[in-house]
Design an enzyme around this catalytic site. Sequence first.
Site, PDB file in Angstrom:
ATOM      1  N   LYS A 207      -2.734  -8.516  -7.218  1.00 38.70           N
ATOM      2  CA  LYS A 207      -3.297  -8.689  -5.872  1.00 38.70           C
ATOM      3  C   LYS A 207      -2.699  -7.562  -5.039  1.00 38.70           C
ATOM      4  O   LYS A 207      -1.525  -7.592  -4.653  1.00 38.70           O
ATOM      5  CB  LYS A 207      -2.925 -10.061  -5.296  1.00 38.70           C
TER       6      LYS A 207
ATOM      7  N   GLU B  45      10.906  -7.688  -3.817  1.00 38.07           N
ATOM      8  CA  GLU B  45      11.361  -6.372  -3.348  1.00 38.07           C
ATOM      9  C   GLU B  45      10.860  -6.238  -1.925  1.00 38.07           C
ATOM     10  O   GLU B  45       9.675  -5.965  -1.698  1.00 38.07           O
ATOM     11  CB  GLU B  45      10.763  -5.256  -4.204  1.00 38.07           C
TER      12      GLU B  45
ATOM     13  N   GLU C  63      13.388  -3.155  10.770  1.00 37.68           N
ATOM     14  CA  GLU C  63      13.035  -1.991   9.941  1.00 37.68           C
ATOM     15  C   GLU C  63      12.054  -1.092  10.696  1.00 37.68           C
ATOM     16  O   GLU C  63      11.066  -1.581  11.253  1.00 37.68           O
ATOM     17  CB  GLU C  63      12.376  -2.495   8.654  1.00 37.68           C
TER      18      GLU C  63
ATOM     19  N   TRP D 199       0.816  -1.215   0.000  1.00 42.42           N
ATOM     20  CA  TRP D 199       0.000   0.000   0.000  1.00 42.42           C
ATOM     21  C   TRP D 199       0.852   1.268   0.000  1.00 42.42           C
ATOM     22  O   TRP D 199       0.321   2.356  -0.176  1.00 42.42           O
ATOM     23  CB  TRP D 199      -0.886   0.017   1.259  1.00 42.42           C
ATOM     24  N   ASN D 200       2.158   1.189   0.253  1.00 45.57           N
ATOM     25  CA  ASN D 200       2.867   2.437   0.592  1.00 45.57           C
ATOM     26  C   ASN D 200       3.047   3.391  -0.601  1.00 45.57           C
ATOM     27  O   ASN D 200       2.962   4.608  -0.434  1.00 45.57           O
ATOM     28  CB  ASN D 200       4.185   2.158   1.320  1.00 45.57           C
TER      29      ASN D 200
ATOM     30  N   GLY E 288       6.906  -6.112  -0.631  1.00 45.13           N
ATOM     31  CA  GLY E 288       6.271  -6.090   0.687  1.00 45.13           C
ATOM     32  C   GLY E 288       7.231  -6.559   1.744  1.00 45.13           C
ATOM     33  O   GLY E 288       8.447  -6.419   1.599  1.00 45.13           O
TER      34      GLY E 288
ATOM     35  N   ALA F 160      -2.607  -4.654  -1.823  1.00 44.94           N
ATOM     36  CA  ALA F 160      -2.805  -4.701  -0.372  1.00 44.94           C
ATOM     37  C   ALA F 160      -4.283  -4.445  -0.051  1.00 44.94           C
ATOM     38  O   ALA F 160      -4.956  -3.652  -0.728  1.00 44.94           O
ATOM     39  CB  ALA F 160      -1.915  -3.665   0.293  1.00 44.94           C
TER      40      ALA F 160
ATOM     41  N   CYS G 104      10.411   1.859   1.616  1.00 45.00           N
ATOM     42  CA  CYS G 104      11.450   0.838   1.773  1.00 45.00           C
ATOM     43  C   CYS G 104      12.828   1.469   1.637  1.00 45.00           C
ATOM     44  O   CYS G 104      13.768   1.048   2.288  1.00 45.00           O
ATOM     45  CB  CYS G 104      11.254  -0.262   0.738  1.00 45.00           C
TER      46      CYS G 104
HETATM   47  P1  NAP Z   1       2.971  -6.899   3.556  1.00 44.99           P
HETATM   48  O1  NAP Z   1       2.139  -7.103   4.749  1.00 44.99           O
HETATM   49  O2  NAP Z   1       3.991  -7.895   3.225  1.00 44.99           O
HETATM   50  O3  NAP Z   1       1.957  -6.710   2.324  1.00 44.99           O
HETATM   51  C1  NAP Z   1       2.401  -6.593   1.003  1.00 44.99           C
HETATM   52  C2  NAP Z   1       1.489  -7.406   0.108  1.00 44.99           C
HETATM   53  O4  NAP Z   1       1.682  -8.789   0.393  1.00 44.99           O
HETATM   54  C3  NAP Z   1       0.000  -7.139   0.332  1.00 44.99           C
HETATM   55  O5  NAP Z   1      -0.668  -7.247  -0.891  1.00 44.99           O
HETATM   56  C4  NAP Z   1      -0.386  -8.266   1.274  1.00 44.99           C
HETATM   57  O6  NAP Z   1      -1.780  -8.559   1.212  1.00 44.99           O
HETATM   58  C5  NAP Z   1       0.430  -9.394   0.708  1.00 44.99           C
HETATM   59  N1  NAP Z   1       0.711 -10.464   1.657  1.00 44.99           N
HETATM   60  C6  NAP Z   1       0.948 -10.369   2.987  1.00 44.99           C
HETATM   61  N2  NAP Z   1       1.217 -11.585   3.501  1.00 44.99           N
HETATM   62  C7  NAP Z   1       1.165 -12.468   2.470  1.00 44.99           C
HETATM   63  C8  NAP Z   1       1.345 -13.875   2.377  1.00 44.99           C
HETATM   64  N3  NAP Z   1       1.665 -14.606   3.422  1.00 44.99           N
HETATM   65  N4  NAP Z   1       1.181 -14.454   1.157  1.00 44.99           N
HETATM   66  C9  NAP Z   1       0.881 -13.716   0.081  1.00 44.99           C
HETATM   67  N5  NAP Z   1       0.687 -12.384   0.114  1.00 44.99           N
HETATM   68  C10 NAP Z   1       0.836 -11.759   1.302  1.00 44.99           C
HETATM   69  O7  NAP Z   1       3.754  -5.538   3.554  1.00 44.99           O
HETATM   70  P2  NAP Z   1       3.353  -4.200   4.261  1.00 44.99           P
HETATM   71  O8  NAP Z   1       3.757  -4.286   5.682  1.00 44.99           O
HETATM   72  O9  NAP Z   1       1.966  -3.835   3.967  1.00 44.99           O
HETATM   73  O10 NAP Z   1       4.311  -3.220   3.405  1.00 44.99           O
HETATM   74  C11 NAP Z   1       5.465  -2.721   3.902  1.00 44.99           C
HETATM   75  C12 NAP Z   1       6.694  -3.555   3.576  1.00 44.99           C
HETATM   76  O11 NAP Z   1       6.943  -3.521   2.181  1.00 44.99           O
HETATM   77  C13 NAP Z   1       7.927  -2.976   4.236  1.00 44.99           C
HETATM   78  O12 NAP Z   1       8.755  -3.984   4.734  1.00 44.99           O
HETATM   79  C14 NAP Z   1       8.612  -2.255   3.082  1.00 44.99           C
HETATM   80  O13 NAP Z   1       9.978  -2.034   3.273  1.00 44.99           O
HETATM   81  C15 NAP Z   1       8.302  -3.169   1.952  1.00 44.99           C
HETATM   82  N6  NAP Z   1       8.450  -2.472   0.652  1.00 44.99           N
HETATM   83  C16 NAP Z   1       9.500  -2.807  -0.139  1.00 44.99           C
HETATM   84  C17 NAP Z   1       9.702  -2.147  -1.342  1.00 44.99           C
HETATM   85  C18 NAP Z   1      10.859  -2.479  -2.246  1.00 44.99           C
HETATM   86  O14 NAP Z   1      10.847  -2.063  -3.394  1.00 44.99           O
HETATM   87  N7  NAP Z   1      11.860  -3.207  -1.796  1.00 44.99           N
HETATM   88  C19 NAP Z   1       8.816  -1.144  -1.730  1.00 44.99           C
HETATM   89  C20 NAP Z   1       7.769  -0.820  -0.887  1.00 44.99           C
HETATM   90  C21 NAP Z   1       7.596  -1.519   0.304  1.00 44.99           C
HETATM   91  P3  NAP Z   1      -2.795  -8.068   2.375  1.00 44.99           P
HETATM   92  O15 NAP Z   1      -2.758  -6.593   2.377  1.00 44.99           O
HETATM   93  O16 NAP Z   1      -4.084  -8.638   1.946  1.00 44.99           O
HETATM   94  O17 NAP Z   1      -2.249  -8.668   3.653  1.00 44.99           O
END
Ligand code: NAP
Length: 464
Positions: free
Chosen positions: A160, A234, A367, A136-137, A212, A162, A268
Site C-alpha cells: 500500500k 520506521e 520534525e 512517497w519520499n 511514514g 502513498a 527521515c
Molecule cells: P504518512 O502520511 O504517514 O504516509 C506514509 C504512508 O502511510 C502512506 O502510504 C499513507 O497513505 C499511509 N498512511 C497515512 N495515514 C495512515 C493511517 N492512519 N493508517 C494507515 N496508513 C496510513 O507519511 P508522509 O508524511 O507521507 O511521509 C513522511 C514521513 O515518513 C516523515 O515523518 C518521515 O520522517 C517518515 N519517513 C521515515 C523513514 C524511516 O525509515 N524511518 C523513511 C522515510 C520517511 P496515504 O498516502 O494514502 O495517506
Amino acid sequence: MSIATVNPATGETVRTFDELSPEETERRIADAARAFTSYRTTGFAERADLLTRAAALLEAETEDIARTMTTEMGKPLAAARAEAAKCVKAMRWYAAHAESLLRDELPADADVRDSGASAVRTHYRPLGVVLAVMPWNFPLWQVVRFAAPALMAGNTGLLKHASNVPQTALYLGELFERAGYPHGCFQTLLIGSRAVEAVLRDPRVAAATLTGSEPAGRSVASVAGDEVKKTVLELGGSDPYVVMPSADLDRAVRTAVTARVQNNGQSCIAAKRFIVHADVYDAFAERFTAGMKALSVGDPMRDSTDVGPLATEKGRADLEELVEDAVSRGATVLCGARRPPEHPQGWFYEPTVLAGISPDMRIDQEETFGPVATLYRVEDLDEAVHRANHTPFGLSSNVWTRSDEDIARFVRDLEAGGIYINGMTASHPALPFGGVKRSGYGRELSGHGIREFCNVTTVWQSAD
Ligand code: NAP
C-alpha cells in the site's frame, strides 16, 4: 487523499486513479496467501534468480522510472537515478547473501546440547503475507528495502504505497511479475489509508511494516497490536548534526548542506538540528548559511538543480507554519524562510537556516520535513549530548570531531539507531537501519532486517 499523480513542480494533476474496490482488494489478499503456500517452499537459489532478474529489469529501466519518480514527488532527476541504482544494488546484495544470513544456527551452549537431543538448531522460516505501508519520499527505495529481504526469506508482499506516487507503486507490482515471480508474490494495492485496517485485520495477513509519520505508525501498530501481529515501524526523525571544536570544518560544512537538503530536505535521516560548539559556532553558521544560499532551487528535471519542490502543497504549508511559529517567537532567519519569487508555480521553498531556537518554538521538538535547518550553540560536550537527545525522535545522528574522548561519549550516550562519525547518515544493505523512541522500532536491511519477518523456529530432536 485521492490517488493521483500531481506534479509538485507545476501543481498540475497529471493522472488520477480509482481505488481498488473491497472485492478486488480481497482477491489480491487471496492471491498473496495462495502464492505463499508454494513460494515458501522454494529454495534460496530460485529466489535469488528471481530477484536478480528483477534487479536487471530495474537497471535497464532506470531512466523511465527515475522520470516517473521526479514527476510524482519532485526529487532532482539525478537523485532519482541514484535511488534506482541503490535499489538494484540492494536486490543483488540480498540475492547473494540471504542464504547465509538465514543459515540454521547451532547452539554453542553445552547444556543445550546435553538436553537429550540428537540435534538442535534454530531455523528461519517465512511468516506469510506481509503488508507494507510506504511513503512517497523514496518511493522505490523504501519499498525495495522491504521487498528484497522479505521475498528472499520466502514471504509474499502486499504494497500500500502513498497516494501521491501511484505510478511508481504500479511499476513496482509489475516489476516483480515481469521478472517471473509467481502471481501473488508481490502485488500493489491502490487503496487509501482508510482501507488499511481491513487488510491488516484479514487473518491471511501475518504482519506489517510501515514507513511514514508517527500518526500513521501509531494507527497501524494499534490495529496490529489488537490482532497480535508483528510490526516494524520506521517513522520520523530529527537527527542531530553535532560539530565539535576539533572537527574538520570544511568537510563538516560541505556535508551539512548535503545532509540537510538531500531529497529536497524530505528524508527521515536528513540532519535537521545543527548543534555547534561555541568555539566554532560563528564560523560554521556563516559558512553553512553561505552554502545553503548558494543552492540552486528549481525544475527537478534539470541537471543543474540542487533542490526541487516539496512533494505536496500540504507538506509546504506544514513547513511554513513551523518556520512562521519560530520566527514569531524570536528565531533569527539567516537565510530563506520564504517561497522563491522566481518559482510562483509548484511547491518550492527556499533553503532556510534559523538560529536562536528556544523551547517554546514548535520547531524545537517537531520534525522539519523540507530544506529548513535549525542552529544551536552549545558550550561543551555535556550540553552537546543533552541537546542532541532533547527530541522525541531517535533515528540517526551525526557527529564531527577528531577527539577519541568525544567519540566514546557520543557512542555511549546518543539516543539513536545510528551514529555517523565525520560523515553523514546513509543507508546501506549490509547495515541495520532503524530508530528508537518515536522514530519506531525494528530494523531494516542487513541480517537484522531479513529476520524481522521470519518465524525463528527452534528445532529439537530427541536422541531416543
Ligand atoms: P504518512 O502520511 O504517514 O504516509 C506514509 C504512508 O502511510 C502512506 O502510504 C499513507 O497513505 C499511509 N498512511 C497515512 N495515514 C495512515 C493511517 N492512519 N493508517 C494507515 N496508513 C496510513 O507519511 P508522509 O508524511 O507521507 O511521509 C513522511 C514521513 O515518513 C516523515 O515523518 C518521515 O520522517 C517518515 N519517513 C521515515 C523513514 C524511516 O525509515 N524511518 C523513511 C522515510 C520517511 P496515504 O498516502 O494514502 O495517506
